[in-house]
Design an enzyme around this catalytic site. Structure first.
Site, short mmCIF file in Angstrom:
data_model
loop_
_atom_site.label_atom_id
_atom_site.label_comp_id
_atom_site.label_asym_id
_atom_site.label_seq_id
_atom_site.Cartn_x
_atom_site.Cartn_y
_atom_site.Cartn_z
CG HIS A 348 -20.52 -47.32 29.32
ND1 HIS A 348 -21.82 -47.49 29.75
CD2 HIS A 348 -20.46 -46.05 28.84
CE1 HIS A 348 -22.51 -46.38 29.53
NE2 HIS A 348 -21.71 -45.50 28.98
CE LYS A 527 -27.23 -60.18 27.86
NZ LYS A 527 -27.23 -59.19 28.91
NE ARG A 528 -20.83 -55.05 23.92
CZ ARG A 528 -19.62 -55.36 24.36
NH1 ARG A 528 -18.84 -56.14 23.62
NH2 ARG A 528 -19.18 -54.89 25.50
CE LYS A 533 -22.20 -57.69 26.45
NZ LYS A 533 -22.93 -57.00 27.53
CB THR A 635 -30.14 -51.02 29.60
OG1 THR A 635 -29.63 -51.30 28.29
CG2 THR A 635 -29.33 -49.91 30.24
CE LYS A 639 -33.46 -51.40 26.94
NZ LYS A 639 -32.45 -51.54 25.87
#
Length: 792
Positions: A348, A527-528, A533, A635, A639
């Site tokens: 991952h 998101k975390r 990110k 993911t 969504k």
């Protein structure tokens, strides 16, 4: 089942299981009674699935994961069993809002982010496809943590989801295994006997996971840690009261918290203990079940497929070898080959630092036999691959990514880009040695939760337009495309979005006291929190936009609401600083009388599945802005697109495939590609040059540095400013100008509501490929060699 049957079962459980009558029952009582009544309807298909698997001697899949972010289970079960309308009717007659009953259930605190939510989607799809399977994990007492903010700073508090009765689980005291740590290894000829110095009990708790239409249910088995000796009465009677309870406290530590802070030696020890605890218990359970049916361990790969979700369960390789070799008597090399034929590994991450590694000292003290076996596995691999240029153990550390790869018959990436980069970067040498081993299985999400349940306004429109077969065959959403050309359909699509945005605006007002306009663009990043990110890229653009609005308040600005949510790991100081900065910016921007009608910022605390179910259906714009080459898949991006949000994003992870499916005209692309990222890092002072080239970025950073958002403490974000000006490894500054310009294109596009809704509806219609049902079929065919079992 009729309304009367469900009502009778509900009232039966209210009286006999909860000890309440309807007159005195609280929402909690009604929720528990409904959960037990619904659970009763799951037990029969659950038992039938188990019997069918045994009767047909079918291969089973075992999914080992540190996280299962399953969220609330009541609504999931009601929907999958087809009981939603009956439940609504019954509670309407009782004068109780069903939604209040559903929302009374706490989220199961069993995960943190995409890794755990993916595992939960996979469980749903495995049951929907009638593939015999078990999920294995830890029954965390307090989960990751409950997040709240004090003066904008993240504060971590324990989750309390198990403070009440968990309605969905069945305790299995007969399924318990002793798990050992430490001690010594005694050689006995060509065999070895591990004699642990410490032991705990892994005790099983089973939750049935029902699939779509309620025909098949698989099992999520979670392990709880207990002491071998619960209470020391002798010490208690001597007045040593705390010491008397010490064995229980120490054992429970293993299953208390997800991802304990591992910046200390004690934290590292606990993390490795947790990983071995659930992996060892799961493997013993797998072998126990296998040996009730078969007596030849050489048949294990034909009946057992074990999937390792990331490196957390990677100790499964040496532990399975130990069980087969030390305890069952197979020759070492045969044990290794059998174990490899059973095991497969999902990677991952492309961040080398995120691939776990443990010091030889820690591994040797905690799992001495396993360190010996890892050395032998490494030696065997070297002898079989004499040209190799790496080893599992390097610089006094055991590299769990390499161990996972070497002990797996297949290693899969989770998006096309990630899989190719994995071959070229973190596993380049192993891919050279084993070019057939790496395969791709692009992630997916379950449409049952992430469209049907969380977005009834849109799913109702889809049902009305093309029928409801799409729920089990998401690719049928393409049948919407001809209808999107109809203005009436687009109007109804827009109305569904407005319904969701109005509901979210109400929630934000009630929970955070922030007034937001449902007619504004809802721009969401959830998101975390991690530097790759790039939540700090988003907040920098927010500051730059705010500055531009203040300079020209009479311009034709597109009203926008920036919404953030996500947790930072307790020991990740920089990520926690980003959260603090976002909250400080929100405080200043929201109070600005000049710009507040155009721009609001909200950071919603304690992000979890239930909060995501509110946010995703209401989004207009989905922020997927990671540095290219760093996000494995994502993911959340799927969504959002499925629920009709447009994406602003880089060519990273599954963004690449989403853009291919929805069309480049329906995706706001910006930023460098993965090769360009590598080249840019080689440019001397790339961050400083990017700042000098962008007045908007320079102004935003200057405001942070001057203390505009941290009155009385101008140096509060000095470490963020320092990072941006100099190292900027994740290239926030180098991508800023392209991001800022693309956001202005978004502003322009949003002004034409009908054209925007056309693009949004095409996103929904063209993302049916991103179903976790499709992903699981890929695993079944390409990796597990598993079959669906026919059901009546």
């Amino acid at each position: 089942m009729t309304d009367a049957d469900l009502r009778e079962s509900l009232l039966h459980h209210l009286k006999y299981s909860l000890g309440k009558d309807p007159k005195h029952a609280k929402i909690y009582d009604w929720r528990m009674a409904l959960s037990l009544a619904v659970r009763d309807r799951i037990v029969d298909p659950w038992f039938n699935a188990t019997r069918a698997t045994y009767a047909g001697q079918h291969k089973r899949v075992y999914y080992l994961s540190m996280e299962f972010l399953i969220g609330r289970l009541l609504e999931d079960a009601i929907v999958n069993l087809g009981l939603l309308e009956r439940a609504q009717s019954i509670f309407e007659d009782l004068g109780i809002p069903l939604q209040a009953v559903v929302e009374n259930e706490p989220d199961a605190a069993l995960g943190n982010g995409g890794l755990g939510r993916l595992a939960a989607c996979f469980l749903d799809s495995l049951s929907t496809l009638a593939c015999p399977a078990h999920g294995y994990g830890i029954r965390y007492e307090h989960g990751l943590f409950r997040q709240r903010f004090v003066d904008g700073r993240q504060i971590e508090e324990p989750e309390t989801w198990l403070s009440g009765t968990h309605a969905w689980e069945f305790e299995r005291p007969e399924a318990a295994f002793e798990i050992g740590y430490g001690g010594s290894v005694v050689e006995a000829g060509d065999r070895a006997v591990w004699q642990p110095a410490e032991r705990v009990i892994a005790s099983a708790h089973d939750t049935p996971i029902i699939g779509w239409r309620g025909k098949w249910a698989n099992t999520l088995r979670l392990w709880n840690a207990k002491p071998t000796r619960i209470f020391d009465l002798e010490r208690f009677n001597r007045g040593e009261y705390a010491a008397a309870a010490e064995p229980e406290a120490l054992a429970r530590t293993i299953s208390r918290v997800l991802y304990p802070d591992d910046t200390t030696d004690q934290g590292k020890t606990l993390r490795l203990k947790q990983e071995f605890f659930f992996t060892a218990a799961s493997l013993r359970d797998v072998l126990r079940r296998f040996l009730t049916e078969y007596d030849d361990l050489r048949r294990l790969p034909s009946k057992v497929a074990i999937q390792l979700n990331d490196t957390h369960p990677s100790i499964a390789g040496p532990e399975l070898v130990r069980l087969l070799h030390d305890e069952k008597g197979l020759e070492f090399e045969e044990a290794v080959d059998i174990a490899r034929a059973c095991l497969s590994y999902t990677n991952h991450t492309l961040l080398p630092e995120a691939l776990e590694r443990w010091s030889e000292g820690l591994m040797g003290s905690l799992l001495p036999r396993h360190l010996q076996l890892i050395e032998r596995i490494d030696d065997l691999h070297a002898r079989r691959n004499p040209s190799r240029k790496l080893s599992i153990i390097e610089h006094d550390h055991v590299k769990m990514g390499e161990l996972s790869f070497i002990m797996a018959h297949n290693v899969n990436g989770v998006s096309e880009l990630h899989t190719e980069l994995m071959k070229e970067t973190v596993f380049a040498e192993l891919n050279r040695l084993h070019p057939e081993r790496i395969v791709n299985e692009t992630n997916g999400v379950t449409p049952r939760r992430w469209l049907l349940s969380c977005n009834p306004a849109l799913s109702g429109l889809i049902d009305k337009t093309i029928g409801n077969d799409w729920v089990g065959h998401l690719d049928r959403l393409t049948e919407l495309e001809p209808h999107i050309e109809d203005a009436g359909f687009r109007h109804e699509f827009a109305a569904a979005k407005k319904t969701n945005k109005t509901a979210l605006a109400h929630f934000v007002r009630e929970s955070e006291g922030i007034m937001i306009d449902p007619d504004a663009m809802f721009d969401i990043q959830i998101k975390r929190i991690h530097e790759y990110k790039r939540q700090h890229l988003n907040i920098l653009e927010t500051i730059a936009l705010w500055r531009a609005m203040r300079d020209n308040p009479n311009a034709d600005w597109t009203p926008r609401v920036k919404i953030f949510a996500g947790k930072a790991a307790p020991g990740y100081v920089f990520a926690k600083k980003i959260i603090h900065l976002i909250n400080d910016v929100a405080r200043v921007v929201n109070a600005d009388p000049v710009t507040s009608k155009f721009l609001k910022v909200a950071y919603l605390p304690n992000y979890n599945v239930s909060l995501a179910e509110k946010l995703i259906p209401a989004a207009d714009l989905s922020e997927q802005i990671s540095t290219a080459g760093k996000e494995a898949s994502g993911t959340g991006n799927m969504k959002f697109a499925l629920n009709g949000a447009l994406t602003i994003g880089t060519l990273d992870g599954a963004n690449v495939e989403i853009r291919e499916h929805v069309g480049p005209d329906n995706f706001f692309l910006f930023g460098m590609t993965a090769p360009e990222v590598v080249a840019r890092r080689a440019v001397a002072e790339h961050a400083r040059k990017a700042i000098e080239a962008s007045p908007e970025l320079a102004g935003a950073i200057a405001d942070i540095e001057k203390g505009v958002f941290s009155a009385g403490e101008p140096g509060r974000y000095g470490d963020i400013v320092e990072n941006l000006r100099w190292s900027d490894y994740f290239l926030v500054c180098s991508d800023f100008a392209a991001y800022y310009d693309k956001q202005r294109e978004v502003d322009t596009a949003f002004k034409d509501e009908d054209a925007w809704m056309h693009m949004a509806a095409l996103n929904t219609a063209r993302t049916g490929w991103f179903s976790s049902d499709r992903t699981i079929r890929g695993y079944m065919n390409d990796i597990w060699s598993a079959q669906s079992v026919a059901t009546d």
